[in-house]
Motif scaffolding. Structure first.
Motif, PDB file in Angstrom:
ATOM      1  N   ALA A  37      16.569  19.651  57.328  1.00 45.56           N
ATOM      2  CA  ALA A  37      16.667  20.441  58.341  1.00 45.56           C
ATOM      3  C   ALA A  37      17.096  21.939  57.640  1.00 45.56           C
ATOM      4  O   ALA A  37      16.639  22.844  58.406  1.00 45.56           O
ATOM      5  N   LEU A  38      17.940  22.070  56.931  1.00 41.66           N
ATOM      6  CA  LEU A  38      18.138  23.344  55.943  1.00 41.66           C
ATOM      7  C   LEU A  38      16.982  24.157  55.300  1.00 41.66           C
ATOM      8  O   LEU A  38      16.535  24.959  55.704  1.00 41.66           O
ATOM      9  N   VAL A  39      16.166  23.020  54.567  1.00 46.51           N
ATOM     10  CA  VAL A  39      15.109  23.523  53.870  1.00 46.51           C
ATOM     11  C   VAL A  39      13.937  24.023  54.821  1.00 46.51           C
ATOM     12  O   VAL A  39      13.323  24.929  54.493  1.00 46.51           O
ATOM     13  N   ASP A  40      13.945  23.193  55.968  1.00 43.46           N
ATOM     14  CA  ASP A  40      12.841  23.550  57.167  1.00 43.46           C
ATOM     15  C   ASP A  40      13.160  25.182  57.488  1.00 43.46           C
ATOM     16  O   ASP A  40      12.062  25.896  57.502  1.00 43.46           O
ATOM     17  N   VAL A  41      14.436  25.251  57.750  1.00 40.42           N
ATOM     18  CA  VAL A  41      14.654  26.719  58.116  1.00 40.42           C
ATOM     19  C   VAL A  41      14.462  27.748  57.063  1.00 40.42           C
ATOM     20  O   VAL A  41      13.821  28.848  57.237  1.00 40.42           O
ATOM     21  N   LEU A  42      14.915  27.407  55.850  1.00 41.60           N
ATOM     22  CA  LEU A  42      14.637  28.284  54.550  1.00 41.60           C
ATOM     23  C   LEU A  42      13.094  28.549  54.412  1.00 41.60           C
ATOM     24  O   LEU A  42      12.768  29.811  54.221  1.00 41.60           O
ATOM     25  N   ALA A  43      12.121  27.442  54.681  1.00 45.48           N
ATOM     26  CA  ALA A  43      10.998  27.507  54.413  1.00 45.48           C
ATOM     27  C   ALA A  43      10.200  28.344  55.464  1.00 45.48           C
ATOM     28  O   ALA A  43       9.524  29.256  55.313  1.00 45.48           O
ATOM     29  N   THR A  44      10.501  28.127  56.787  1.00 43.87           N
ATOM     30  CA  THR A  44      10.044  28.976  57.808  1.00 43.87           C
ATOM     31  C   THR A  44      10.539  30.897  57.619  1.00 43.87           C
ATOM     32  O   THR A  44       9.601  31.415  57.857  1.00 43.87           O
ATOM     33  N   SER A  45      11.593  30.860  57.149  1.00 47.18           N
ATOM     34  CA  SER A  45      12.065  32.205  56.762  1.00 47.18           C
ATOM     35  C   SER A  45      11.267  32.762  55.807  1.00 47.18           C
ATOM     36  O   SER A  45      11.038  34.066  55.608  1.00 47.18           O
ATOM     37  N   ARG A  46      10.924  32.043  54.622  1.00 47.77           N
ATOM     38  CA  ARG A  46      10.119  32.472  53.643  1.00 47.77           C
ATOM     39  C   ARG A  46       8.683  32.596  53.649  1.00 47.77           C
ATOM     40  O   ARG A  46       8.046  33.264  52.939  1.00 47.77           O
ATOM     41  N   SER A  47       8.298  32.158  54.765  1.00 48.22           N
ATOM     42  CA  SER A  47       6.812  32.087  55.114  1.00 48.22           C
ATOM     43  C   SER A  47       6.234  33.534  55.098  1.00 48.22           C
ATOM     44  O   SER A  47       6.920  34.301  55.798  1.00 48.22           O
ATOM     45  N   GLY A  48       4.937  33.646  54.603  1.00 43.46           N
ATOM     46  CA  GLY A  48       4.413  35.080  54.534  1.00 43.46           C
ATOM     47  C   GLY A  48       4.875  35.958  53.488  1.00 43.46           C
ATOM     48  O   GLY A  48       4.118  36.944  53.437  1.00 43.46           O
ATOM     49  N   GLY A  49       5.967  35.362  52.772  1.00 41.37           N
ATOM     50  CA  GLY A  49       6.345  36.073  51.721  1.00 41.37           C
ATOM     51  C   GLY A  49       7.454  37.624  52.078  1.00 41.37           C
ATOM     52  O   GLY A  49       7.604  38.399  51.287  1.00 41.37           O
ATOM     53  N   TYR A  95      16.780  18.268  46.835  1.00 40.40           N
ATOM     54  CA  TYR A  95      16.079  19.506  47.264  1.00 40.40           C
ATOM     55  C   TYR A  95      14.630  19.830  46.743  1.00 40.40           C
ATOM     56  O   TYR A  95      13.940  20.514  47.554  1.00 40.40           O
ATOM     57  N   THR A  96      14.702  19.352  45.738  1.00 35.27           N
ATOM     58  CA  THR A  96      13.255  19.449  45.070  1.00 35.27           C
ATOM     59  C   THR A  96      12.169  18.475  46.067  1.00 35.27           C
ATOM     60  O   THR A  96      11.000  19.132  46.298  1.00 35.27           O
ATOM     61  N   ALA A  97      12.645  17.435  46.533  1.00 32.64           N
ATOM     62  CA  ALA A  97      11.594  16.715  47.485  1.00 32.64           C
ATOM     63  C   ALA A  97      11.476  17.244  48.628  1.00 32.64           C
ATOM     64  O   ALA A  97      10.217  17.300  49.388  1.00 32.64           O
ATOM     65  N   SER A  98      12.671  17.797  49.429  1.00 31.23           N
ATOM     66  CA  SER A  98      12.382  18.330  50.502  1.00 31.23           C
ATOM     67  C   SER A  98      11.804  19.555  50.578  1.00 31.23           C
ATOM     68  O   SER A  98      10.687  19.783  51.332  1.00 31.23           O
ATOM     69  N   CYS A  99      11.657  20.481  49.453  1.00 28.90           N
ATOM     70  CA  CYS A  99      10.914  21.630  49.225  1.00 28.90           C
ATOM     71  C   CYS A  99       9.378  21.257  49.027  1.00 28.90           C
ATOM     72  O   CYS A  99       8.657  22.224  49.453  1.00 28.90           O
ATOM     73  N   ALA A 100       9.155  20.214  48.475  1.00 28.85           N
ATOM     74  CA  ALA A 100       7.890  20.101  48.022  1.00 28.85           C
ATOM     75  C   ALA A 100       7.091  19.629  49.178  1.00 28.85           C
ATOM     76  O   ALA A 100       5.676  19.854  49.363  1.00 28.85           O
TER      77      ALA A 100
END
Length: 375
Positions: A37-49, A95-100
């Protein structure tokens, strides 16, 4: 308030700190759903650079409890280090697996206070983090609990996060825990309310912050989070303190948690580390004139102003500068070994150079290597 939250939403480089209680079960062991759940939020925030994120993550010791058959976080350092040794691998693997799932690479960065309070070491840490961000990776920072000793520990990852935020020149620090902000009383009791905004220390002067976290798997309670927020704010970095479940709202600038306005300007990296991350190896007692020169005049400390020396240290170590009552008024990096200083006490640099050589015609602590603690 709208303007402040807009600044949060527009922040480009963000340091996010997440506590053990937000990643693990009460019995120890990582909660995969919480991590995802945390990684999903971080990934959304990072999207688009548009945003760069550095994650400061607790959880290594907590993750190692269950595999080692420990019911609660041990109090002795040796067992904490054993748990960290087992748990850190599990944490970074999770974290590695979730971020992948989002195509994000993870880089692990383990720090001790000793790594970051010395100039050359913190420059290396800064370069590593900058390069990881430039290459599109997500740096995951943690204290190196496996090898850190009592003397070289940050003590909690909240303070580490504030210092990392300054190190990477972040636009924002987000502190995530199991509590959704600072309250004007016990949040579990009726009649208390969330403090939405803090403009300075006076806004919290009437608040009893408390000390303990809920889950018993970490070290940081609300006290450490507020102190971390103050460190970052004083260094010119605004802070949002909220719960992990409200992380998405925090990133988009919604009214969640407690927002700490920046109260100061950015200072030299090494001075912030010196003030908040260094462990003094000794002390120098100053006469009244030297105290005034150092504290009020922002001058270097010369041998003539020293009254006494305590501790065992070598040139380059941090030492505290104390007034005649023993109160620490400043901290600095000393230019001489402890055993050399007795022969310097109360003497002028010109006299010392004439008797001992030109190497002794210099400051004991240079003003550029000195921070004031109690003005």
């Amino acid at each position: 308030m709208a303007g402040a939250r807009k600044a949060v939403a527009e922040a480009h480089r963000i340091v996010v700190k997440v506590g053990s209680s937000s990643l693990t079960t009460a019995a120890g062991g990582l909660d995969a759903d919480r991590v995802d759940a945390l990684v999903d939020v971080l990934a959304t925030s990072r999207s688009g650079g548009e945003k760069e994120i550095v994650l400061v993550s607790s959880g290594a010791i907590a993750a190692g409890l269950a595999p080692l058959g420990l019911r609660r976080r041990p109090k002795d350092l040796a067992r904490q280090q054993a748990a960290a040794s087992v748990g850190q691998g599990l944490l970074i693997a999770r974290y590695t697996a979730s971020c992948a799932r989002h195509g994000i690479r993870v880089g692990q960065v383990l720090l001790t206070s000793d790594d970051t309070s010395r100039r050359a070491n913190h420059r290396n840490a800064s370069r590593t983090l900058d390069k990881l961000l430039a290459m599109g990776a997500l740096p995951v920072v943690n204290e190196n609990d496996t090898v850190a000793t009592d003397e070289i520990r940050f003590g909690d990852n909240d303070r580490l996060a504030a210092l990392v935020a300054h190190l990477v020149r972040a636009d924002l620090l987000v502190l995530l825990s199991d509590i959704d902000g600072v309250y004007d009383g016990d949040p579990s009791k009726a009649g208390t309310s969330r403090i939405a905004e803090v403009r300075g220390p006076a806004d919290l002067a009437h608040v009893d912050i408390g000390s303990a976290g809920k889950a018993g798997v970490g070290t940081g309670g609300m006290v450490t989070k507020v102190e971390a927020a103050r460190i970052a704010a004083a260094a010119g970095i605004p802070v949002v303190l909220t719960s992990a479940v409200h992380a998405a709202d925090a990133f988009t600038g919604r009214d969640t948690g407690t927002y700490f306005h920046a109260t100061g300007r950015r200072s030299a990296d090494r001075l912030l580390w010196l003030q908040h991350a260094s462990t003094p190896q000794g002390s120098l007692s100053l006469d009244d004139g030297a105290v005034r020169a150092v504290v009020q005049g922002r001058k270097s400390l010369l041998p003539a102003g020293i009254a006494a020396v305590e501790g065992e240290f070598v040139a380059g170590d941090p030492v505290e500068l104390c007034d005649s009552t023993g109160r620490a008024v400043a901290r600095g990096l000393v230019n001489f070994d402890a055993k050399e200083i007795p022969q310097l006490i109360g003497r002028s640099t010109r006299e010392l150079a004439r008797e001992l050589g030109p190497a002794y015609e210099r400051e004991v602590v240079h003003r550029d290597d000195l921070v004031i603690l109690n003005p």
